[in-house]
Design a protein around this motif. Structure first.
Motif, mmCIF file in Angstrom:
data_model
loop_
_atom_site.group_PDB
_atom_site.id
_atom_site.type_symbol
_atom_site.label_atom_id
_atom_site.label_comp_id
_atom_site.label_asym_id
_atom_site.label_seq_id
_atom_site.Cartn_x
_atom_site.Cartn_y
_atom_site.Cartn_z
ATOM 1 N N LEU A 1 0.827 -1.190 0.000
ATOM 2 C CA LEU A 1 0.000 0.000 0.000
ATOM 3 C C LEU A 1 0.874 1.257 0.000
ATOM 4 N N THR A 2 0.507 2.196 -0.833
ATOM 5 C CA THR A 2 1.192 3.479 -0.849
ATOM 6 C C THR A 2 0.605 4.355 0.257
ATOM 7 N N PRO A 3 1.268 5.461 0.609
ATOM 8 C CA PRO A 3 0.687 6.380 1.598
ATOM 9 C C PRO A 3 -0.719 6.844 1.215
ATOM 10 N N LEU A 4 -0.940 7.104 -0.090
ATOM 11 C CA LEU A 4 -2.272 7.509 -0.533
ATOM 12 C C LEU A 4 -3.281 6.389 -0.324
ATOM 13 N N ASP A 5 -2.862 5.143 -0.613
ATOM 14 C CA ASP A 5 -3.747 4.004 -0.387
ATOM 15 C C ASP A 5 -4.189 3.955 1.068
ATOM 16 N N ARG A 6 -3.233 4.153 1.978
ATOM 17 C CA ARG A 6 -3.527 4.074 3.409
ATOM 18 C C ARG A 6 -4.497 5.182 3.830
ATOM 19 N N VAL A 7 -4.301 6.364 3.272
ATOM 20 C CA VAL A 7 -5.211 7.477 3.583
ATOM 21 C C VAL A 7 -6.629 7.144 3.130
ATOM 22 N N LEU A 8 -6.754 6.587 1.918
ATOM 23 C CA LEU A 8 -8.071 6.245 1.390
ATOM 24 C C LEU A 8 -8.733 5.145 2.219
ATOM 25 N N VAL A 9 -7.930 4.183 2.671
ATOM 26 C CA VAL A 9 -8.464 3.114 3.519
ATOM 27 C C VAL A 9 -9.005 3.696 4.818
ATOM 28 N N GLU A 10 -8.245 4.636 5.420
ATOM 29 C CA GLU A 10 -8.677 5.246 6.670
ATOM 30 C C GLU A 10 -9.947 6.064 6.477
ATOM 31 N N ILE A 11 -10.054 6.764 5.360
ATOM 32 C CA ILE A 11 -11.261 7.543 5.088
ATOM 33 C C ILE A 11 -12.470 6.617 4.930
ATOM 34 N N GLU A 12 -12.272 5.519 4.198
ATOM 35 C CA GLU A 12 -13.362 4.561 4.008
ATOM 36 C C GLU A 12 -13.793 3.963 5.347
ATOM 37 N N ARG A 13 -12.820 3.619 6.197
ATOM 38 C CA ARG A 13 -13.130 3.047 7.504
ATOM 39 C C ARG A 13 -13.876 4.059 8.373
ATOM 40 N N ALA A 14 -13.442 5.313 8.317
ATOM 41 C CA ALA A 14 -14.096 6.356 9.106
ATOM 42 C C ALA A 14 -15.548 6.553 8.673
ATOM 43 N N LEU A 15 -15.773 6.607 7.358
ATOM 44 C CA LEU A 15 -17.128 6.788 6.858
ATOM 45 C C LEU A 15 -18.016 5.612 7.247
ATOM 46 N N ALA B 1 -18.441 5.902 11.373
ATOM 47 C CA ALA B 1 -19.073 7.083 11.961
ATOM 48 C C ALA B 1 -20.407 7.438 11.317
ATOM 49 N N LEU B 2 -20.602 7.099 10.048
ATOM 50 C CA LEU B 2 -21.794 7.549 9.351
ATOM 51 C C LEU B 2 -22.753 6.436 8.986
ATOM 52 N N ASP B 3 -22.293 5.192 8.956
ATOM 53 C CA ASP B 3 -23.145 4.074 8.557
ATOM 54 C C ASP B 3 -23.606 3.328 9.804
ATOM 55 N N SER B 4 -24.880 3.407 10.125
ATOM 56 C CA SER B 4 -25.396 2.721 11.319
ATOM 57 C C SER B 4 -25.710 1.256 11.049
ATOM 58 N N ARG B 5 -25.489 0.781 9.815
ATOM 59 C CA ARG B 5 -25.808 -0.603 9.479
ATOM 60 C C ARG B 5 -24.636 -1.300 8.789
ATOM 61 N N PRO B 6 -23.484 -1.352 9.433
ATOM 62 C CA PRO B 6 -22.377 -2.107 8.849
ATOM 63 C C PRO B 6 -22.716 -3.595 8.845
ATOM 64 N N ILE B 7 -21.978 -4.361 8.076
ATOM 65 C CA ILE B 7 -22.248 -5.793 7.952
ATOM 66 C C ILE B 7 -21.431 -6.558 8.983
ATOM 67 N N THR C 1 -16.556 -4.246 14.698
ATOM 68 C CA THR C 1 -17.529 -3.980 13.637
ATOM 69 C C THR C 1 -18.783 -4.808 13.854
ATOM 70 N N ASP C 2 -18.605 -6.050 14.301
ATOM 71 C CA ASP C 2 -19.767 -6.865 14.654
ATOM 72 C C ASP C 2 -20.593 -6.167 15.725
ATOM 73 N N HIS C 3 -19.913 -5.685 16.766
ATOM 74 C CA HIS C 3 -20.617 -5.002 17.854
ATOM 75 C C HIS C 3 -21.385 -3.791 17.319
ATOM 76 N N LEU C 4 -20.730 -3.048 16.443
ATOM 77 C CA LEU C 4 -21.348 -1.854 15.874
ATOM 78 C C LEU C 4 -22.626 -2.225 15.119
ATOM 79 N N ALA C 5 -22.553 -3.291 14.341
ATOM 80 C CA ALA C 5 -23.721 -3.737 13.576
ATOM 81 C C ALA C 5 -24.838 -4.209 14.498
ATOM 82 N N TRP C 6 -24.476 -4.981 15.519
ATOM 83 C CA TRP C 6 -25.488 -5.492 16.446
ATOM 84 C C TRP C 6 -26.198 -4.352 17.168
ATOM 85 N N CYS C 7 -25.426 -3.365 17.639
ATOM 86 C CA CYS C 7 -26.020 -2.232 18.355
ATOM 87 C C CYS C 7 -26.910 -1.406 17.425
ATOM 88 N N GLY C 8 -26.454 -1.200 16.182
ATOM 89 C CA GLY C 8 -27.265 -0.460 15.229
ATOM 90 C C GLY C 8 -28.581 -1.153 14.938
#
Length: 214
Positions: A6-20, A23-29, A94-101
């Motif tokens: 992974l390049t530094p840009l790849d890592r930044v994009l991964v972190e942004i995707e994880r954050a979204l 923090a914003l998706d109440s129904r992760p899988i 992530t499982d916990h997040l999905a269950w709580c949502g």
């Protein structure tokens, strides 16, 4: 075929995707079925439903913060083994997040409106902890998970006795958090110096008081 590094840009994009996703998706899988699966939902009074919803919103915020903490620590981890351990724990969170949502939906309630703020703050704390060093980063995991374990034990006493679906979710979360702490200890976690544990507890208490309502 060897995987591309992974390049530094790849890592930044991964972190942004994880954050979204956190923090914003109440129904992760979730990768695991909800512990509430197969448990009949009972009729709760309006007051019990509101109280259970507030408690599960706190737990949902806790899982948003857990995702952020682990991601922040993993982003700056010095060893690949520690990074893998942190990301594996994050997957269970992530499982916990999905269950709580899902449970919030069932209770007719919603996640905290401040989730992006909670995520950003927790990510920064995790990154700072990781930069200090791997052993202290693991110590931070241990202290965090022990405090969360105690917090979940408190919620088992506060949730309505008849709300067996919420109680099953909280019980499994508590078991998972204890295992995360044990794994971090086995990996060489250092004990956090005072007053860090007290500051962490004070910050968590503030978050819980706000998240119950907002």
């Amino acid at each position: 075929m060897k995987a591309r590094a992974l390049t530094p840009l790849d890592r930044v994009l991964v972190e942004i995707e994880r954050a979204l996703g956190s923090a914003l998706d109440s129904r992760p899988i979730a990768q695991r079925p909800s512990p509430a699966e197969g448990i009949e939902d009972t009729v709760l009074s309006d007051e019990e439903r509101r109280h259970a919803g507030g408690l599960m919103r706190i737990n949902h915020v806790g899982e948003v913060c857990a995702q952020a903490l682990y991601s922040g620590q993993a982003a700056v981890a010095r060893s690949d083994s520690l990074r893998s351990q942190l990301l594996e724990a994050a997957a269970e969170e992530t499982d916990h997040l999905a269950w709580c949502g899902q449970r919030l939906d069932e209770l007719g309630d919603r996640p905290s409106l401040l989730n992006p703020l909670w995520y950003g703050g927790a990510y920064a704390i995790g990154a700072v902890a990781g930069l200090i060093g791997d052993s202290l980063s693991l110590g931070f995991v241990v202290e965090t998970e022990r405090q969360v374990e105690a917090h979940l034990e408190g919620h088992l006493k506060k949730l309505p006795e008849t709300d067996q679906r919420s109680r099953a979710i909280v019980s499994q979360m508590k078991e998972d958090e204890a295992r995360h702490a044990d794994n971090a200890l086995a990996a060489g976690a250092a004990t956090l110096p005072r007053p860090l544990p007290d500051l962490m507890r004070a910050a968590a208490n503030l978050m819980r008081a706000v998240a119950y309502r907002v």
